[in-house]
Design an enzyme around this catalytic site. Structure first.
Site, PDB file in Angstrom:
ATOM      1  N   GLY A 210       0.879 143.858  35.697  1.00 60.09           N
ATOM      2  CA  GLY A 210       1.532 143.388  36.603  1.00 60.09           C
ATOM      3  C   GLY A 210       1.233 142.139  37.334  1.00 60.09           C
ATOM      4  O   GLY A 210       0.462 141.128  36.923  1.00 60.09           O
ATOM      5  N   ASP A 230      -9.257 148.832  38.823  1.00 58.99           N
ATOM      6  CA  ASP A 230      -8.026 149.678  38.917  1.00 58.99           C
ATOM      7  C   ASP A 230      -8.533 151.121  38.669  1.00 58.99           C
ATOM      8  O   ASP A 230      -9.831 151.376  38.311  1.00 58.99           O
ATOM      9  CB  ASP A 230      -7.145 149.281  37.823  1.00 58.99           C
ATOM     10  CG  ASP A 230      -5.604 149.507  38.014  1.00 58.99           C
ATOM     11  OD1 ASP A 230      -5.442 150.483  38.859  1.00 58.99           O
ATOM     12  OD2 ASP A 230      -4.909 148.497  38.142  1.00 58.99           O
ATOM     13  N   ASP A 253     -11.050 154.303  42.102  1.00 60.57           N
ATOM     14  CA  ASP A 253      -9.982 154.822  42.990  1.00 60.57           C
ATOM     15  C   ASP A 253     -10.373 154.353  44.351  1.00 60.57           C
ATOM     16  O   ASP A 253     -11.153 154.909  44.903  1.00 60.57           O
ATOM     17  CB  ASP A 253      -9.852 156.253  42.783  1.00 60.57           C
ATOM     18  CG  ASP A 253      -8.703 156.813  43.664  1.00 60.57           C
ATOM     19  OD1 ASP A 253      -7.943 155.848  44.385  1.00 60.57           O
ATOM     20  OD2 ASP A 253      -8.168 158.078  43.563  1.00 60.57           O
ATOM     21  N   ASN A 280      -4.840 143.914  45.951  1.00 57.20           N
ATOM     22  CA  ASN A 280      -3.478 143.774  45.245  1.00 57.20           C
ATOM     23  C   ASN A 280      -2.944 145.203  45.108  1.00 57.20           C
ATOM     24  O   ASN A 280      -1.619 145.349  44.919  1.00 57.20           O
ATOM     25  CB  ASN A 280      -3.467 143.153  43.907  1.00 57.20           C
ATOM     26  CG  ASN A 280      -2.329 143.411  42.988  1.00 57.20           C
ATOM     27  OD1 ASN A 280      -1.148 142.822  43.527  1.00 57.20           O
ATOM     28  ND2 ASN A 280      -2.244 144.160  42.083  1.00 57.20           N
ATOM     29  N   ALA A 281      -3.814 146.328  44.869  1.00 56.57           N
ATOM     30  CA  ALA A 281      -3.640 147.451  44.563  1.00 56.57           C
ATOM     31  C   ALA A 281      -2.376 148.012  45.440  1.00 56.57           C
ATOM     32  O   ALA A 281      -2.587 147.891  46.799  1.00 56.57           O
ATOM     33  CB  ALA A 281      -4.781 148.569  44.610  1.00 56.57           C
ATOM     34  N   LYS A 287      11.810 157.411  49.450  1.00 63.19           N
ATOM     35  CA  LYS A 287      12.511 158.108  49.750  1.00 63.19           C
ATOM     36  C   LYS A 287      13.106 157.667  51.343  1.00 63.19           C
ATOM     37  O   LYS A 287      12.504 157.101  51.954  1.00 63.19           O
ATOM     38  CB  LYS A 287      11.973 159.479  49.861  1.00 63.19           C
ATOM     39  CG  LYS A 287      11.511 160.235  48.596  1.00 63.19           C
ATOM     40  CD  LYS A 287      12.902 160.764  47.972  1.00 63.19           C
ATOM     41  CE  LYS A 287      12.413 161.674  46.849  1.00 63.19           C
ATOM     42  NZ  LYS A 287      13.707 162.110  46.076  1.00 63.19           N
ATOM     43  N   LEU A 288      14.260 158.384  51.612  1.00 63.84           N
ATOM     44  CA  LEU A 288      14.657 158.198  52.974  1.00 63.84           C
ATOM     45  C   LEU A 288      13.546 158.897  53.986  1.00 63.84           C
ATOM     46  O   LEU A 288      13.146 159.839  53.368  1.00 63.84           O
ATOM     47  CB  LEU A 288      16.205 158.654  53.049  1.00 63.84           C
ATOM     48  CG  LEU A 288      17.250 157.875  52.484  1.00 63.84           C
ATOM     49  CD1 LEU A 288      18.674 158.599  52.564  1.00 63.84           C
ATOM     50  CD2 LEU A 288      17.488 156.434  52.856  1.00 63.84           C
ATOM     51  N   LEU A 289      13.666 158.473  55.023  1.00 70.36           N
ATOM     52  CA  LEU A 289      12.447 158.979  55.612  1.00 70.36           C
ATOM     53  C   LEU A 289      12.775 160.355  56.021  1.00 70.36           C
ATOM     54  O   LEU A 289      12.059 161.314  56.189  1.00 70.36           O
ATOM     55  CB  LEU A 289      12.567 158.295  57.256  1.00 70.36           C
ATOM     56  CG  LEU A 289      11.388 158.799  58.082  1.00 70.36           C
ATOM     57  CD1 LEU A 289      10.088 158.317  57.634  1.00 70.36           C
ATOM     58  CD2 LEU A 289      11.677 157.873  59.732  1.00 70.36           C
ATOM     59  N   TYR A 345       6.293 152.317  52.577  1.00 73.91           N
ATOM     60  CA  TYR A 345       5.848 151.444  52.039  1.00 73.91           C
ATOM     61  C   TYR A 345       5.905 149.762  53.086  1.00 73.91           C
ATOM     62  O   TYR A 345       5.033 149.176  53.077  1.00 73.91           O
ATOM     63  CB  TYR A 345       6.798 150.821  50.643  1.00 73.91           C
ATOM     64  CG  TYR A 345       6.523 149.549  49.755  1.00 73.91           C
ATOM     65  CD1 TYR A 345       5.260 149.679  48.832  1.00 73.91           C
ATOM     66  CD2 TYR A 345       7.176 148.377  49.934  1.00 73.91           C
ATOM     67  CE1 TYR A 345       4.867 148.625  48.249  1.00 73.91           C
ATOM     68  CE2 TYR A 345       6.773 147.453  49.210  1.00 73.91           C
ATOM     69  CZ  TYR A 345       5.764 147.539  48.352  1.00 73.91           C
ATOM     70  OH  TYR A 345       5.369 146.359  47.545  1.00 73.91           O
TER      71      TYR A 345
END
Length: 439
Positions: A210, A230, A253, A280-281, A287-289, A345
């Site tokens: 990506g 990555d 990680d 960039n990771a 989900k709705l909160l 996010y």
């Protein structure tokens, strides 16, 4: 292409979308190796000698006289000498008489002075007005054209060369309606044109695929040696990406407690430091909160924000950033405008912006910069999994009427990574085609 997309792209589908008032996407001119930055002449208004020198250095054909018939590849208006609102009249007159003759994928570039630098309220008002003017011109532009605003110091010179080259070229195809501040810097090192990142060592996190893979490819094409980083689970793809760019693969990680120290030891023992670090990771757990589990919240904040903070602290504390280092962090349009179902996010990406703004003085003190790019709707494997209707709306709600490509984000990262971009620090550049969300 899905069945639904093929249907939209068919003659019948195009007729239906036209009847619905949905314009077809205009092909954007993107920069290709060996091609000139512009496909036509540049008309310049009210420029000082510094801008003339910058355009000469970039190598684009420019003039100051409009014959009333020529179609231009770019319109450049230097308004840095403007002292009050009356000066806006000249900007209006210049664009009013020429904007209709801007070529497809043309460029409008206006230069002003940062309003916060203006002592006189009349001057501050005039230069702040440029922001609204340019954003509106960007929304009125047609056929893939863009408009952007560069806030520079009076009598701008060599410090704007890298930024002018980016905004005038096809490298900025999906960047529009953006104000960017460029400060004068001492000892500015000009970029090589063909390989501006030659001799640089870069790290890109989340590089297996990506956006990260596109960034690694662009940085390598510009001459950098790239370490592709990555998680171990993406090992096979990571190695393939690293091989493609003739770089190195590092499985790590970034959320693991020992990750910053391990990364620091790796960079110190193998290379003695790093020139470019691209955070960039990132992950999503939408989900709705009210329905979001604690682990979904923690995972997104951990990868997208906490890991960047910890790694940056390690890079600074261990003195791993070489002189003139560049740190580029990936934020998101969601971090600016918010997004339903993405509180975790959006919070993480907004946090990235706060981090960049706080770190900018620290990086400047060691001769470096830190900036953020905030992508909008970019055509990736992730966006391809969205429901068709949601995806089509996401593509369309911007001034360019289409989704961007990973290379658009990569080009922006590469511009910020260059030595010639030393005057750009603490900025957030949206790569979103001037999305209507949060604009």
């Amino acid at each position: 292409m899905t069945v639904a997309e093929r249907l939209v792209d068919s003659p019948v589908g195009r007729s239906v979308t036209k009847a619905l008032g949905i314009p077809p996407a205009v092909p954007l001119r993107r920069q290709r190796p060996g091609e000139p930055l512009l496909d036509g002449p540049v008309l310049v208004h009210a420029a000082g000698s510094g801008i003339e020198q910058a355009l000469t250095e970039i190598g684009v054909p420019y003039g100051f006289t409009d014959d009333g018939t020529t179609e231009y590849a770019a319109l450049v208006c230097d308004a840095t000498a403007m002292t009050d609102v009356a000066g806006l009249r000249e900007v209006y007159a210049f664009l009013h008489g020429t904007l209709r003759r801007l070529r497809p994928s043309g460029r409008v570039l206006v230069l002003g002075v940062p309003p916060e630098d203006c002592v006189d309220p009349r001057s501050a008002a005039a230069h702040r007005a440029l922001d609204g003017l340019v954003r509106s011109v960007a929304k009125e532009a047609r056929k893939g054209a863009t408009a952007n605003l560069v806030y520079a110091q009076p009598a701008p010179g060599s410090e704007v060369v890298s930024t002018l080259r980016f905004f005038l070229s096809g490298s900025s195809a999906y960047v529009s309606g953006q104000p960017v501040r460029v400060r004068k810097v001492q000892g500015l090192r000009p970029d090589q044109v063909e390989y501006p990142l030659s001799g640089k060592l870069a790290v890109v996190t989340g590089a297996a695929r990506g956006l990260g893979a596109a960034m690694a490819a662009k940085l390598a094409a510009d001459g950098a040696r790239v370490i592709c980083l990555d998680v171990p689970a993406a090992g096979e793809q990571l190695i393939a990406t690293a091989n493609d760019v003739r770089g190195l693969a590092l499985q790590l990680d970034v959320t693991a407690d020992p990750a910053p120290a391990r990364l620091g030891r790796y960079l110190r023992t193998r290379f003695g430091g790093v020139d470019i670090f691209v955070h960039n990771a990132g992950i999503t757990r939408d989900k709705l909160l009210v329905n979001m589990a604690e682990e979904q919240w923690d995972a997104v904040l951990g990868v997208n924000l906490a890991a960047q903070l910890r790694i940056n602290e390690e890079l600074l504390a261990a003195d791993l950033l070489r002189s003139g280092a560049r740190v580029v962090c990936v934020s998101s349009q969601s971090g600016i405008a918010g997004n339903r179902g993405q509180t975790n996010y959006a919070a993480s990406k907004a946090g990235v912006i706060g981090m960049v703004q706080a770190l900018a003085p620290r990086l400047s003190a060691v001769g470096g910069t830190v900036n953020a790019v905030a992508p909008g709707f970019i055509e990736t494997e992730m966006s391809a999994q969205m429901p068709f209707a949601v995806r089509e709306i996401g593509r369309r709600v911007n001034s360019l009427g289409q989704g961007g490509r990973p290379v658009d984000v990569a080009e922006t990262v590469a511009w910020l990574a260059r030595s010639g971009s030393a005057g750009v620090n603490g900025q957030v550049v949206r790569v979103c085609g001037q999305s209507m969300l949060g604009a």
